[in-house]
Design an enzyme around this catalytic site. Sequence first.
Site, PDB file in Angstrom:
ATOM      1  N   ASP A   8      30.964  47.507  57.049  1.00  0.00           N
ATOM      2  CA  ASP A   8      32.179  48.281  57.302  1.00  0.00           C
ATOM      3  C   ASP A   8      32.799  47.742  58.601  1.00  0.00           C
ATOM      4  O   ASP A   8      32.121  47.075  59.397  1.00  0.00           O
ATOM      5  CB  ASP A   8      31.793  49.759  57.468  1.00  0.00           C
ATOM      6  CG  ASP A   8      32.940  50.601  57.977  1.00  0.00           C
ATOM      7  OD1 ASP A   8      34.038  50.499  57.410  1.00  0.00           O
ATOM      8  OD2 ASP A   8      32.739  51.355  58.961  1.00  0.00           O
ATOM      9  N   ASP A  10      35.849  49.557  60.725  1.00  0.00           N
ATOM     10  CA  ASP A  10      36.287  50.561  61.710  1.00  0.00           C
ATOM     11  C   ASP A  10      35.160  51.510  62.082  1.00  0.00           C
ATOM     12  O   ASP A  10      34.567  52.175  61.225  1.00  0.00           O
ATOM     13  CB  ASP A  10      37.476  51.347  61.153  1.00  0.00           C
ATOM     14  CG  ASP A  10      38.681  50.448  60.989  1.00  0.00           C
ATOM     15  OD1 ASP A  10      39.074  49.815  61.975  1.00  0.00           O
ATOM     16  OD2 ASP A  10      39.213  50.362  59.865  1.00  0.00           O
ATOM     17  N   GLU A  17      38.832  53.059  65.713  1.00  0.00           N
ATOM     18  CA  GLU A  17      39.633  54.248  65.383  1.00  0.00           C
ATOM     19  C   GLU A  17      40.160  54.912  66.647  1.00  0.00           C
ATOM     20  O   GLU A  17      41.358  55.116  66.797  1.00  0.00           O
ATOM     21  CB  GLU A  17      38.806  55.254  64.558  1.00  0.00           C
ATOM     22  CG  GLU A  17      38.387  54.760  63.193  1.00  0.00           C
ATOM     23  CD  GLU A  17      39.545  54.590  62.200  1.00  0.00           C
ATOM     24  OE1 GLU A  17      40.712  54.640  62.593  1.00  0.00           O
ATOM     25  OE2 GLU A  17      39.255  54.378  61.010  1.00  0.00           O
ATOM     26  N   ARG A  55      46.910  58.667  55.727  1.00  0.00           N
ATOM     27  CA  ARG A  55      46.708  59.561  56.879  1.00  0.00           C
ATOM     28  C   ARG A  55      48.054  60.059  57.402  1.00  0.00           C
ATOM     29  O   ARG A  55      48.217  61.235  57.738  1.00  0.00           O
ATOM     30  CB  ARG A  55      45.959  58.777  57.957  1.00  0.00           C
ATOM     31  CG  ARG A  55      45.350  59.599  59.047  1.00  0.00           C
ATOM     32  CD  ARG A  55      44.362  58.751  59.838  1.00  0.00           C
ATOM     33  NE  ARG A  55      43.254  58.334  59.014  1.00  0.00           N
ATOM     34  CZ  ARG A  55      42.680  57.116  59.069  1.00  0.00           C
ATOM     35  NH1 ARG A  55      43.086  56.218  59.937  1.00  0.00           N
ATOM     36  NH2 ARG A  55      41.688  56.820  58.263  1.00  0.00           N
ATOM     37  N   LYS A  84      52.542  50.347  63.088  1.00  0.00           N
ATOM     38  CA  LYS A  84      51.188  50.597  63.617  1.00  0.00           C
ATOM     39  C   LYS A  84      50.331  49.349  63.536  1.00  0.00           C
ATOM     40  O   LYS A  84      49.632  48.989  64.492  1.00  0.00           O
ATOM     41  CB  LYS A  84      50.543  51.754  62.843  1.00  0.00           C
ATOM     42  CG  LYS A  84      49.208  52.210  63.374  1.00  0.00           C
ATOM     43  CD  LYS A  84      48.007  51.391  62.932  1.00  0.00           C
ATOM     44  CE  LYS A  84      47.633  51.630  61.493  1.00  0.00           C
ATOM     45  NZ  LYS A  84      46.414  50.829  61.123  1.00  0.00           N
ATOM     46  N   THR A 121      35.717  47.043  53.662  1.00  0.00           N
ATOM     47  CA  THR A 121      36.467  48.006  54.465  1.00  0.00           C
ATOM     48  C   THR A 121      37.650  48.550  53.679  1.00  0.00           C
ATOM     49  O   THR A 121      38.116  47.906  52.734  1.00  0.00           O
ATOM     50  CB  THR A 121      36.982  47.334  55.762  1.00  0.00           C
ATOM     51  OG1 THR A 121      37.797  48.266  56.477  1.00  0.00           O
ATOM     52  CG2 THR A 121      37.809  46.096  55.468  1.00  0.00           C
ATOM     53  N   THR A 122      38.148  49.706  54.112  1.00  0.00           N
ATOM     54  CA  THR A 122      39.387  50.181  53.505  1.00  0.00           C
ATOM     55  C   THR A 122      40.559  50.054  54.469  1.00  0.00           C
ATOM     56  O   THR A 122      41.626  50.597  54.223  1.00  0.00           O
ATOM     57  CB  THR A 122      39.242  51.625  52.977  1.00  0.00           C
ATOM     58  OG1 THR A 122      38.595  52.409  53.972  1.00  0.00           O
ATOM     59  CG2 THR A 122      38.418  51.656  51.716  1.00  0.00           C
ATOM     60  N   ASP A 182      29.561  53.781  59.440  1.00  0.00           N
ATOM     61  CA  ASP A 182      29.514  54.825  60.472  1.00  0.00           C
ATOM     62  C   ASP A 182      29.954  56.200  59.961  1.00  0.00           C
ATOM     63  O   ASP A 182      29.601  57.207  60.564  1.00  0.00           O
ATOM     64  CB  ASP A 182      30.399  54.460  61.678  1.00  0.00           C
ATOM     65  CG  ASP A 182      31.861  54.520  61.330  1.00  0.00           C
ATOM     66  OD1 ASP A 182      32.266  53.895  60.320  1.00  0.00           O
ATOM     67  OD2 ASP A 182      32.619  55.195  62.046  1.00  0.00           O
TER      68      ASP A 182
HETATM   69  C1  XBP Z   1      38.851  53.019  58.053  1.00  0.00           C
HETATM   70  C2  XBP Z   1      40.108  53.620  57.625  1.00  0.00           C
HETATM   71  C3  XBP Z   1      41.383  52.951  57.861  1.00  0.00           C
HETATM   72  C4  XBP Z   1      41.770  52.761  59.320  1.00  0.00           C
HETATM   73  C5  XBP Z   1      43.199  52.279  59.430  1.00  0.00           C
HETATM   74  O1  XBP Z   1      38.224  52.335  57.027  1.00  0.00           O
HETATM   75  O2  XBP Z   1      40.100  54.697  57.064  1.00  0.00           O
HETATM   76  O3  XBP Z   1      42.365  53.723  57.266  1.00  0.00           O
HETATM   77  O4  XBP Z   1      41.725  53.992  60.005  1.00  0.00           O
HETATM   78  O5  XBP Z   1      43.449  51.233  58.597  1.00  0.00           O
HETATM   79  P1  XBP Z   1      36.805  51.559  57.213  1.00  0.00           P
HETATM   80  P2  XBP Z   1      44.857  51.031  57.866  1.00  0.00           P
HETATM   81  O6  XBP Z   1      35.921  52.343  58.165  1.00  0.00           O
HETATM   82  O7  XBP Z   1      36.288  51.491  55.802  1.00  0.00           O
HETATM   83  O8  XBP Z   1      37.096  50.185  57.742  1.00  0.00           O
HETATM   84  O9  XBP Z   1      45.912  51.640  58.705  1.00  0.00           O
HETATM   85  O10 XBP Z   1      44.994  49.543  57.745  1.00  0.00           O
HETATM   86  O11 XBP Z   1      44.737  51.710  56.523  1.00  0.00           O
HETATM   87 MG    MG Z   2      34.030  53.067  59.378  1.00  0.00          MG
END
Ligand code: XBP
Ligand code: MG
Length: 238
Positions: A8, A10, A17, A55, A84, A121-122, A182
């Site tokens: 992952d 973030d 984050e 979000r 952003k 990751t997303t 995480d």
């Molecule tokens: C984390 C997320 C993402 C980021 C922001 O995903 O939910 O949305 O907060 O990314 P992960 P974007 O922990 O799976 O990496 O603004 O590019 O969507």
């Molecule tokens: Mg994460």
Amino acid sequence: MLEALLWDVDGTLAETERDGHRVAFNLAFAEAGLPWGWCERRYGELLQVTGGRERLLADMATRADAPATPAAREALARRLHALKNAAYARLVAEDRLRARPGVVGLIRAARAAGLRQAIVTTTSRANVQALLPRLLGPDWANCFDALLCGEDVAAKKPDPEVYTLALQRLGLAPARALALEDSPAGCQAAQAAGVAVLLRPSAYFPRPPDGAGWTWDEARPPDLTALRLGHARHRAVA
Ligand code: XBP
Ligand code: MG
């Protein structure tokens, strides 16, 4: 046997984050002339929703001063999200985000030992491509066999799609892989795809969710031997 690490991004590789995306969203609001702002506490609530654009839409649904129609909200969310991500890239270029302890060493050791690795990751691909060279250096892409991002899936975590896709790309059975995550959503996504998780608590997710199983011990960070032993113990069954 452990054959692949699925990372992952973030919260797991860096505290992106709290120190990256949140700050960048606030810069985007200011750039768009909006009197909006997300404090650390509010952003923590909004992390229940994965995906930056999603979000923004979730927050707009609670605001009296958001655009009235769904189409206008969607257009604003897309604009703010692009602003952003540009702001996030600037923060990364300013060296505001550092790798969490142990992460770089483990990625390099896994590569040297012949384990396969993927980013799962997303977040948007652009964010990964901005962050990873800062954390790992210009040869970062050599560490990974696949890069699965938000754009690659129809449903973001906690849906297992991104993990299922990563396993397909690597041609691996779930029981051969270990996810490093995480968040509860990330943990849920990996486990629903049949992949065992090593959970690393982060600023926004300090406590392991129920059923997380195996947690990274900050006092005794895992080396490859510990990863292999832990994986054998916690291996999920597909
Ligand atoms: C984390 C997320 C993402 C980021 C922001 O995903 O939910 O949305 O907060 O990314 P992960 P974007 O922990 O799976 O990496 O603004 O590019 O969507
Ligand atoms: Mg994460």
